[in-house]
Scaffold this active site. Structure first.
Site, PDB file in Angstrom:
ATOM      1  CG  ASN A 129      -6.681  -1.219   1.062  1.00 15.40           C
ATOM      2  OD1 ASN A 129      -5.910  -0.844   0.193  1.00 15.40           O
ATOM      3  ND2 ASN A 129      -6.259  -1.768   2.196  1.00 15.40           N
TER       4      ASN A 129
ATOM      5  CG  HIS B 286      -3.114   2.976   1.998  1.00 17.00           C
ATOM      6  ND1 HIS B 286      -3.626   2.629   0.768  1.00 17.00           N
ATOM      7  CD2 HIS B 286      -3.301   1.915   2.809  1.00 17.00           C
ATOM      8  CE1 HIS B 286      -4.087   1.401   0.838  1.00 17.00           C
ATOM      9  NE2 HIS B 286      -3.909   0.938   2.070  1.00 17.00           N
TER      10      HIS B 286
ATOM     11  CB  CYS C 266      -0.935   0.007   1.199  1.00 15.07           C
ATOM     12  SG  CYS C 266      -1.994  -1.424   1.212  1.00 15.07           S
TER      13      CYS C 266
HETATM   14  N1  ACO Z   1     -18.959  -8.660   8.319  1.00 16.45           N
HETATM   15  C1  ACO Z   1     -19.428  -8.944   9.538  1.00 16.45           C
HETATM   16  N2  ACO Z   1     -18.630  -9.300  10.556  1.00 16.45           N
HETATM   17  C2  ACO Z   1     -17.306  -9.372  10.312  1.00 16.45           C
HETATM   18  C3  ACO Z   1     -16.752  -9.083   9.045  1.00 16.45           C
HETATM   19  C4  ACO Z   1     -17.643  -8.717   8.022  1.00 16.45           C
HETATM   20  N3  ACO Z   1     -17.219  -8.430   6.781  1.00 16.45           N
HETATM   21  N4  ACO Z   1     -15.411  -9.244   9.110  1.00 16.45           N
HETATM   22  C5  ACO Z   1     -15.123  -9.601  10.377  1.00 16.45           C
HETATM   23  N5  ACO Z   1     -16.261  -9.689  11.099  1.00 16.45           N
HETATM   24  C6  ACO Z   1     -16.428 -10.047  12.492  1.00 16.45           C
HETATM   25  C7  ACO Z   1     -15.261 -10.860  13.013  1.00 16.45           C
HETATM   26  O1  ACO Z   1     -15.456 -12.236  12.730  1.00 16.45           O
HETATM   27  C8  ACO Z   1     -15.337 -10.574  14.497  1.00 16.45           C
HETATM   28  O2  ACO Z   1     -16.337 -11.380  15.069  1.00 16.45           O
HETATM   29  P1  ACO Z   1     -16.094 -12.051  16.527  1.00 16.45           P
HETATM   30  O3  ACO Z   1     -15.962 -10.894  17.469  1.00 16.45           O
HETATM   31  O4  ACO Z   1     -17.333 -12.849  16.708  1.00 16.45           O
HETATM   32  O5  ACO Z   1     -14.850 -12.849  16.405  1.00 16.45           O
HETATM   33  C9  ACO Z   1     -15.826  -9.129  14.557  1.00 16.45           C
HETATM   34  O6  ACO Z   1     -16.429  -8.859  13.278  1.00 16.45           O
HETATM   35  C10 ACO Z   1     -14.738  -8.121  14.803  1.00 16.45           C
HETATM   36  O7  ACO Z   1     -13.667  -8.392  13.905  1.00 16.45           O
HETATM   37  P2  ACO Z   1     -12.334  -7.567  13.972  1.00 16.45           P
HETATM   38  O8  ACO Z   1     -11.333  -8.166  13.033  1.00 16.45           O
HETATM   39  O9  ACO Z   1     -11.929  -7.380  15.389  1.00 16.45           O
HETATM   40  O10 ACO Z   1     -12.843  -6.164  13.390  1.00 16.45           O
HETATM   41  P3  ACO Z   1     -12.075  -4.788  13.355  1.00 16.45           P
HETATM   42  O11 ACO Z   1     -12.857  -3.773  14.035  1.00 16.45           O
HETATM   43  O12 ACO Z   1     -10.625  -4.922  13.720  1.00 16.45           O
HETATM   44  O13 ACO Z   1     -12.136  -4.432  11.786  1.00 16.45           O
HETATM   45  C11 ACO Z   1     -10.751  -4.448   9.831  1.00 16.45           C
HETATM   46  C12 ACO Z   1     -11.518  -5.279  10.853  1.00 16.45           C
HETATM   47  C13 ACO Z   1     -11.750  -3.601   9.076  1.00 16.45           C
HETATM   48  C14 ACO Z   1     -10.021  -5.381   8.881  1.00 16.45           C
HETATM   49  C15 ACO Z   1      -9.735  -3.525  10.556  1.00 16.45           C
HETATM   50  O14 ACO Z   1      -9.028  -4.266  11.516  1.00 16.45           O
HETATM   51  C16 ACO Z   1      -8.738  -2.848   9.624  1.00 16.45           C
HETATM   52  O15 ACO Z   1      -9.098  -2.032   8.805  1.00 16.45           O
HETATM   53  N6  ACO Z   1      -7.433  -3.134   9.778  1.00 16.45           N
HETATM   54  C17 ACO Z   1      -6.361  -2.477   9.035  1.00 16.45           C
HETATM   55  C18 ACO Z   1      -6.124  -3.058   7.701  1.00 16.45           C
HETATM   56  C19 ACO Z   1      -4.862  -2.477   7.129  1.00 16.45           C
HETATM   57  O16 ACO Z   1      -4.439  -1.368   7.454  1.00 16.45           O
HETATM   58  N7  ACO Z   1      -4.151  -3.223   6.280  1.00 16.45           N
HETATM   59  C20 ACO Z   1      -2.843  -2.802   5.820  1.00 16.45           C
HETATM   60  C21 ACO Z   1      -2.911  -1.978   4.631  1.00 16.45           C
HETATM   61  S1  ACO Z   1      -3.559  -2.853   3.271  1.00 16.45           S
HETATM   62  C22 ACO Z   1      -2.213  -3.397   2.270  1.00 16.45           C
HETATM   63  O17 ACO Z   1      -1.065  -3.378   2.606  1.00 16.45           O
HETATM   64  C23 ACO Z   1      -2.650  -3.997   0.905  1.00 16.45           C
END
Ligand code: ACO
Length: 326
Positions: free
Chosen positions: A283, A253, A114
């Site tokens: 993203n 990003h 990214c």
């Molecule tokens: N729909 C419904 N529920 C979901 C979904 C979905 N699409 N995805 C996950 N959940 C659930 C999970 O299973 C979890 O359920 P549980 O509590 O029963 O286990 C709950 O939602 C919470 O999941 P988390 O992973 O804790 O959710 P979080 O608030 O952390 O959000 C996300 C997830 C959006 C991925 C976030 O962590 C994020 O944006 N992280 C950063 C990503 C990033 O910066 N990546 C690097 C750059 S990208 C690159 O390099 C190409």
């Protein structure tokens, strides 16, 4: 006198097919409400079956060359930032060169996830400042739909396809004042596509184990992204002899709107100074910063003389920020 590099034209290309949160509700166990509140994404673009990433890159490149009034045959260097190339080799940059007829250009790809567009821009800056290179085409292009597991709700709601480009040349006024890049390979396990390389060459087993898709530890990345992006912007601004209050527009990003709002808060910037396109495109890895820059210019969010900060973070881990006087 020191040669300064500046952006003289921008362009982008987004595939026409939209995949909305309502569409995803029919594909995996998710809701529009979850995706919107957790990420800020409403829809993303998906390339057509007969498109590859070079097609997206070429369209964005043509757009940027037209804007810059530069002919392909005058390009000295083409850099493509991508983690979803047409193939391992030749480089996507060479495929772009062929399509454009940019015969004298030197071509290579940059793999910095990214942060790829910011890395590529910083490399272009250094080529220009060396005095040996005059016209550089920098592209961030991704087809993340091709490496996304469409049955995994943890990742498939996040990613999209697109490409952005810019033309960099020596400039008399303004330009890239500073750039700061960083990496931390000790965190490489947090995000990867494990299959298809020399560690796990493509086989029936790698396919059965879904190793050709993006694997991500989102929660861990989230916390790191906020601190690292704020720190990168601060370091690049310090190098430029500027303060956060001098900034007119941040082009970040677009991984998650909550990350971006937390970064704005850490920098003490009002949210309206952070340019967003995550709602419409999700993203797009290296293409996120590239398309956001193009759109911000086209929408008049960036004006002549403005201080613009590009700020990105991604798998590797890698990160970077550039300060530009527009
Ligand atoms: N729909 C419904 N529920 C979901 C979904 C979905 N699409 N995805 C996950 N959940 C659930 C999970 O299973 C979890 O359920 P549980 O509590 O029963 O286990 C709950 O939602 C919470 O999941 P988390 O992973 O804790 O959710 P979080 O608030 O952390 O959000 C996300 C997830 C959006 C991925 C976030 O962590 C994020 O944006 N992280 C950063 C990503 C990033 O910066 N990546 C690097 C750059 S990208 C690159 O390099 C190409």
């Amino acid at each position: 006198m020191k040669i300064r590099a500046g952006i003289i034209g921008v362009g982008c290309y987004l595939p026409s097919k939209r995949l909305t949160n309502a569409d995803l509700e029919k594909m995996v166990d998710t809701t529009d409400e979850w995706i919107t509140t957790r990420t800020g994404i409403k829809e993303r673009r998906i390339a057509s079956k007969n498109e590859a990433v070079s097609d997206l890159a070429i369209a964005a490149a043509k757009n940027a060359l037209k804007d810059a009034k530069v002919k392909p045959e005058d390009l000295d260097l083409i850099i493509v930032a991508t983690i979803s190339p047409d193939m391992h080799f030749p480089s996507t940059a060479c495929l772009v060169q062929k399509a454009l007829g940019a015969k004298k250009a030197l071509c290579f790809d940059v793999g910095a996830a990214c942060a790829g567009f910011v890395y590529a821009l910083s490399i272009a800056q250094q080529f220009i400042e060396s005095g040996k290179t005059k016209k550089v085409l920098v592209i961030g292009a991704e087809m993340l739909s091709s490496i996304t597991d469409w049955t995994d709700r943890n990742t498939c709601v996040l990613f999209g396809d697109g490409a952005g480009a810019c033309v960099v040349t020596p400039v008399k006024r303004g330009g890239i004042i500073s750039s700061y890049l960083g990496s931390d390979g000790s965190q490489s396990d947090l995000m990867m596509m494990p299959g298809g390389g020399s560690r796990h060459p493509a086989s029936h087993q790698t396919i059965n184990k879904k190793m050709h898709f993006i694997k991500m530890q989102g929660k861990e990345l989230f916390k790191l992204a906020v601190n690292i992006m704020a720190d990168a912007a601060n370091k690049a601004l310090k190098q430029a002899g500027l303060k956060c209050k001098d900034v007119d527009c941040v082009i970040p990003h677009q991984a998650n709107i909550r990350i971006l709002m937390a970064v704005a808060k850490k920098l003490g910037l009002p949210p309206e100074k952070i340019f967003l396109n995550i709602e419409r495109y999700g993203n797009m890895s290296s293409a996120s910063t590239a398309t956001a820059l193009c759109e911000a210019v086209r929408k008049g969010k960036i004006k002549k003389g403005d201080i613009v900060v590009l700020d990105a973070f991604g798998a590797g881990l890698v990160w970077g920020a550039c300060v530009i006087r527009w």
